[in-house]
Design a protein around this motif. Sequence first.
Motif, PDB file in Angstrom:
ATOM      1  N   GLU B 143       1.199  -1.087   0.102  1.00 35.18           N
ATOM      2  CA  GLU B 143      -0.128   0.363   0.029  1.00 35.18           C
ATOM      3  C   GLU B 143       0.870   1.433   0.469  1.00 35.18           C
ATOM      4  O   GLU B 143       0.568   2.378  -0.976  1.00 35.18           O
ATOM      5  CB  GLU B 143      -0.727  -0.049   1.590  1.00 35.18           C
ATOM      6  CG  GLU B 143      -1.533   1.015   1.187  1.00 35.18           C
ATOM      7  CD  GLU B 143      -3.246   0.914   2.483  1.00 35.18           C
ATOM      8  OE1 GLU B 143      -2.795   1.099   3.449  1.00 35.18           O
ATOM      9  OE2 GLU B 143      -4.197   1.793   1.639  1.00 35.18           O
ATOM     10  N   VAL B 144       1.569   1.094   0.853  1.00 36.21           N
ATOM     11  CA  VAL B 144       2.680   2.360   0.998  1.00 36.21           C
ATOM     12  C   VAL B 144       3.098   3.553   0.233  1.00 36.21           C
ATOM     13  O   VAL B 144       3.187   4.485  -1.000  1.00 36.21           O
ATOM     14  CB  VAL B 144       3.914   2.357   2.439  1.00 36.21           C
ATOM     15  CG1 VAL B 144       3.090   2.631   3.275  1.00 36.21           C
ATOM     16  CG2 VAL B 144       4.440   1.479   2.272  1.00 36.21           C
ATOM     17  N   LEU B 145       3.804   1.466  -0.612  1.00 39.35           N
ATOM     18  CA  LEU B 145       4.699   1.721  -1.958  1.00 39.35           C
ATOM     19  C   LEU B 145       3.654   2.596  -3.168  1.00 39.35           C
ATOM     20  O   LEU B 145       3.982   2.627  -4.178  1.00 39.35           O
ATOM     21  CB  LEU B 145       4.764   0.525  -2.281  1.00 39.35           C
ATOM     22  CG  LEU B 145       6.978   0.086  -1.864  1.00 39.35           C
ATOM     23  CD1 LEU B 145       7.041  -1.425  -3.022  1.00 39.35           C
ATOM     24  CD2 LEU B 145       7.397   0.807  -1.848  1.00 39.35           C
ATOM     25  N   VAL B 146       2.565   1.903  -3.131  1.00 39.15           N
ATOM     26  CA  VAL B 146       1.689   2.471  -4.603  1.00 39.15           C
ATOM     27  C   VAL B 146       0.958   3.504  -3.926  1.00 39.15           C
ATOM     28  O   VAL B 146       1.437   4.503  -4.764  1.00 39.15           O
ATOM     29  CB  VAL B 146       0.278   1.048  -4.254  1.00 39.15           C
ATOM     30  CG1 VAL B 146      -0.676   2.030  -5.426  1.00 39.15           C
ATOM     31  CG2 VAL B 146       0.471   0.010  -5.019  1.00 39.15           C
ATOM     32  N   LEU B 147       1.211   3.933  -2.846  1.00 30.03           N
ATOM     33  CA  LEU B 147       0.834   5.781  -2.550  1.00 30.03           C
ATOM     34  C   LEU B 147       2.017   6.287  -3.315  1.00 30.03           C
ATOM     35  O   LEU B 147       1.086   7.387  -3.757  1.00 30.03           O
ATOM     36  CB  LEU B 147       0.504   5.423  -1.469  1.00 30.03           C
ATOM     37  CG  LEU B 147      -1.243   5.039  -0.818  1.00 30.03           C
ATOM     38  CD1 LEU B 147      -1.502   4.991   0.394  1.00 30.03           C
ATOM     39  CD2 LEU B 147      -1.983   5.726  -1.408  1.00 30.03           C
ATOM     40  N   TYR B 148       3.348   5.846  -2.382  1.00 25.16           N
ATOM     41  CA  TYR B 148       4.186   6.744  -2.956  1.00 25.16           C
ATOM     42  C   TYR B 148       4.705   6.673  -4.451  1.00 25.16           C
ATOM     43  O   TYR B 148       4.637   7.908  -5.264  1.00 25.16           O
ATOM     44  CB  TYR B 148       5.324   6.684  -2.187  1.00 25.16           C
ATOM     45  CG  TYR B 148       6.643   6.887  -2.255  1.00 25.16           C
ATOM     46  CD1 TYR B 148       8.027   7.052  -2.886  1.00 25.16           C
ATOM     47  CD2 TYR B 148       6.152   8.615  -1.380  1.00 25.16           C
ATOM     48  CE1 TYR B 148       9.102   7.558  -2.490  1.00 25.16           C
ATOM     49  CE2 TYR B 148       7.514   9.380  -1.383  1.00 25.16           C
ATOM     50  CZ  TYR B 148       8.640   9.147  -1.983  1.00 25.16           C
ATOM     51  OH  TYR B 148       9.702   9.930  -2.147  1.00 25.16           O
ATOM     52  N   TYR B 149       4.645   5.862  -5.002  1.00 27.25           N
ATOM     53  CA  TYR B 149       5.018   5.805  -6.908  1.00 27.25           C
ATOM     54  C   TYR B 149       4.194   5.145  -7.864  1.00 27.25           C
ATOM     55  O   TYR B 149       4.144   6.176  -8.735  1.00 27.25           O
ATOM     56  CB  TYR B 149       5.947   4.647  -6.710  1.00 27.25           C
ATOM     57  CG  TYR B 149       7.379   4.395  -5.618  1.00 27.25           C
ATOM     58  CD1 TYR B 149       7.798   3.482  -4.704  1.00 27.25           C
ATOM     59  CD2 TYR B 149       8.656   5.208  -6.220  1.00 27.25           C
ATOM     60  CE1 TYR B 149       9.014   3.647  -4.845  1.00 27.25           C
ATOM     61  CE2 TYR B 149       9.868   5.493  -5.682  1.00 27.25           C
ATOM     62  CZ  TYR B 149       9.679   4.104  -5.291  1.00 27.25           C
ATOM     63  OH  TYR B 149      10.947   3.955  -4.239  1.00 27.25           O
ATOM     64  N   TYR B 155       4.729  11.584   1.779  1.00 32.34           N
ATOM     65  CA  TYR B 155       4.661  11.507   2.793  1.00 32.34           C
ATOM     66  C   TYR B 155       3.190  11.703   4.302  1.00 32.34           C
ATOM     67  O   TYR B 155       2.915  10.651   4.375  1.00 32.34           O
ATOM     68  CB  TYR B 155       6.273  11.102   3.708  1.00 32.34           C
ATOM     69  CG  TYR B 155       7.623  10.400   3.105  1.00 32.34           C
ATOM     70  CD1 TYR B 155       8.269   9.727   4.397  1.00 32.34           C
ATOM     71  CD2 TYR B 155       7.278  10.042   2.314  1.00 32.34           C
ATOM     72  CE1 TYR B 155       8.994   9.233   3.464  1.00 32.34           C
ATOM     73  CE2 TYR B 155       8.853   8.844   2.081  1.00 32.34           C
ATOM     74  CZ  TYR B 155       9.428   8.718   2.893  1.00 32.34           C
ATOM     75  OH  TYR B 155       9.814   7.692   2.634  1.00 32.34           O
ATOM     76  N   GLN B 156       4.057  13.381   3.931  1.00 25.47           N
ATOM     77  CA  GLN B 156       2.393  13.612   4.732  1.00 25.47           C
ATOM     78  C   GLN B 156       1.350  12.792   4.463  1.00 25.47           C
ATOM     79  O   GLN B 156       0.328  12.558   5.340  1.00 25.47           O
ATOM     80  CB  GLN B 156       2.314  14.969   4.838  1.00 25.47           C
ATOM     81  CG  GLN B 156       1.833  15.668   5.673  1.00 25.47           C
ATOM     82  CD  GLN B 156       1.338  15.608   7.041  1.00 25.47           C
ATOM     83  OE1 GLN B 156       2.733  16.471   7.091  1.00 25.47           O
ATOM     84  NE2 GLN B 156       0.658  15.120   7.277  1.00 25.47           N
ATOM     85  N   GLU B 157       0.957  12.943   2.672  1.00 26.90           N
ATOM     86  CA  GLU B 157      -0.179  12.860   2.007  1.00 26.90           C
ATOM     87  C   GLU B 157      -0.982  11.360   3.092  1.00 26.90           C
ATOM     88  O   GLU B 157      -1.902  10.528   2.632  1.00 26.90           O
ATOM     89  CB  GLU B 157      -0.481  13.085   1.072  1.00 26.90           C
ATOM     90  CG  GLU B 157      -0.311  14.227  -0.043  1.00 26.90           C
ATOM     91  CD  GLU B 157      -0.382  14.533  -0.682  1.00 26.90           C
ATOM     92  OE1 GLU B 157       0.518  14.080  -1.689  1.00 26.90           O
ATOM     93  OE2 GLU B 157      -0.902  15.534  -1.375  1.00 26.90           O
ATOM     94  N   ILE B 158       0.172  10.552   2.239  1.00 26.60           N
ATOM     95  CA  ILE B 158       0.174   9.074   3.063  1.00 26.60           C
ATOM     96  C   ILE B 158      -0.437   8.947   4.439  1.00 26.60           C
ATOM     97  O   ILE B 158      -0.818   7.898   5.317  1.00 26.60           O
ATOM     98  CB  ILE B 158       1.779   7.951   2.183  1.00 26.60           C
ATOM     99  CG1 ILE B 158       1.501   8.643   0.812  1.00 26.60           C
ATOM    100  CG2 ILE B 158       1.514   6.470   3.036  1.00 26.60           C
ATOM    101  CD1 ILE B 158       3.073   7.920   0.982  1.00 26.60           C
ATOM    102  N   SER B 159      -0.024   9.768   5.075  1.00 24.44           N
ATOM    103  CA  SER B 159       0.126   9.961   6.154  1.00 24.44           C
ATOM    104  C   SER B 159      -1.204  10.236   7.035  1.00 24.44           C
ATOM    105  O   SER B 159      -1.523   9.143   7.942  1.00 24.44           O
ATOM    106  CB  SER B 159       1.253  10.625   8.000  1.00 24.44           C
ATOM    107  OG  SER B 159       0.191  11.449   8.340  1.00 24.44           O
ATOM    108  N   ASP B 160      -1.945  11.124   6.119  1.00 25.14           N
ATOM    109  CA  ASP B 160      -2.980  11.083   6.187  1.00 25.14           C
ATOM    110  C   ASP B 160      -4.042  10.178   5.620  1.00 25.14           C
ATOM    111  O   ASP B 160      -4.642  10.059   6.336  1.00 25.14           O
ATOM    112  CB  ASP B 160      -3.733  13.253   5.687  1.00 25.14           C
ATOM    113  CG  ASP B 160      -2.941  13.973   6.341  1.00 25.14           C
ATOM    114  OD1 ASP B 160      -2.320  14.499   5.844  1.00 25.14           O
ATOM    115  OD2 ASP B 160      -1.931  14.063   7.115  1.00 25.14           O
TER     116      ASP B 160
END
Lengths: 244, 194
Positions: B143-149, B155-160
């Motif tokens: 999930e974090v890789l999909v959201l980031y790449y 990072y802030q948006e993923i944190s939200d």
Amino acid sequence: MTNLKTNILTTLKENKIHMIPRWKFILYSLTGIFGMLFLITLTVFVGSLVIFTLSRYGFLDMSFFEFITTMRNIATLPLVLILCTVVLLGLVEYGARRYAFAKKQPIMITLLVVSILVLGTSFLIGESRIHERVHRFAEEKRIPFMTRAYDRPFERPKSRDGLDIVRGVVVGTTSTSTLLRVFNGELLPVTATGTKIVPELGEDVVLFGNFSNGTFMYEKIRKAHRPPFMNGMQNGERPREINF
Amino acid sequence: MTVDGEIQNDEAIVLRVIKGDGDAFGLLIDRYEEKLARYIRRFIQNNDDVEDILQVIFIKSYTHLQSFDTTRSFNSWIYRIAHNESVNYLKRKGNEKISFTDFFDTFFPHPFAEEESDSHAILHERKDQLEMFLNKLSPKYREVLVLYYYEDLSYQEISDVLQIPIATVGVRIKRAREALAKVLPQAMNQEVDK
């Protein structure tokens, strides 16, 4: 236009779905905030009642090893109150983590902050005279549940060998015994065994020993360092020698 | 769609929808349908289910629009709804073994992980490499890789979106890269060593 977009816009135009009005979200937030405030207040009250009870019974004047020894007589401790405090603290932490600002912090941080704030406040209130005033008010107005929370019999059944503990102010002496007034106003005769130290009139002391035929036979004595409680010397009462 | 020649941002469109311009909601659907579908397909393969979840997301975002703070990012907000609906769907389907969280990750604080400013070339190269092996990762790291790449969130948006500490986002991306390095040793080793 995709099917999805068509379906949704058609649904909107046909008024099949509606925006939840803003005032409802505000109401939910306010309910949550007031609910949390109530929960925190209740936790602080119960926690401070535990601190108050431990303080007035002398537990907070003990060293660690004395505490462990007395812990064997576990019935003396307000276990139900302690358990309630832990449960309420858990609920406060759970409630706090439902807010976004707390969710983005590690659980350990929010747990520490909540515990320190709540227990710290409980300690300050427990050590003050607030609970004694609440107790007096509950007695005057005869509020049954509240008076039960404060009135605890001193002599309780022992689960194992260990020393009992009492705290009180010396209000009378004889050649062989001393009369102690404890925080709820009860008068308790105490006699020294195994120690030659006898408290003086007006002293606020913590005694370690055992009950025997309504008299507390103490083996150890120390001065109480907690704030003096109100019932120690009542209404201008002066310490005196009495026969009993 | 433009207003007086200017392309409106998401938050401005939201304000128009709140004021009663229902058609403007179509703009948001246009902007997010494909992105959210791509995101959901990382976890749910059935196309019909993806369509259903998308519909739920947009309906929920419409009904709850008045709770959105227009000073914040609509992008993060709608991705948050998408994340929740995907998790709810997987739970309903009984996929209890799929976990998007790690107790120890969220229990203990991490030292702050600085966001790397990947150059465009590296990013493009990584996306191709990631595509081949993404499904081998656990959902938590995927999930974090999909959201980031792929979704280009910071990072802030993923944190939200995930409601986790920023430091945890950095740690998960780092761990995800390390996990991928075991599958892509030549390609990823250089970046992991940095």
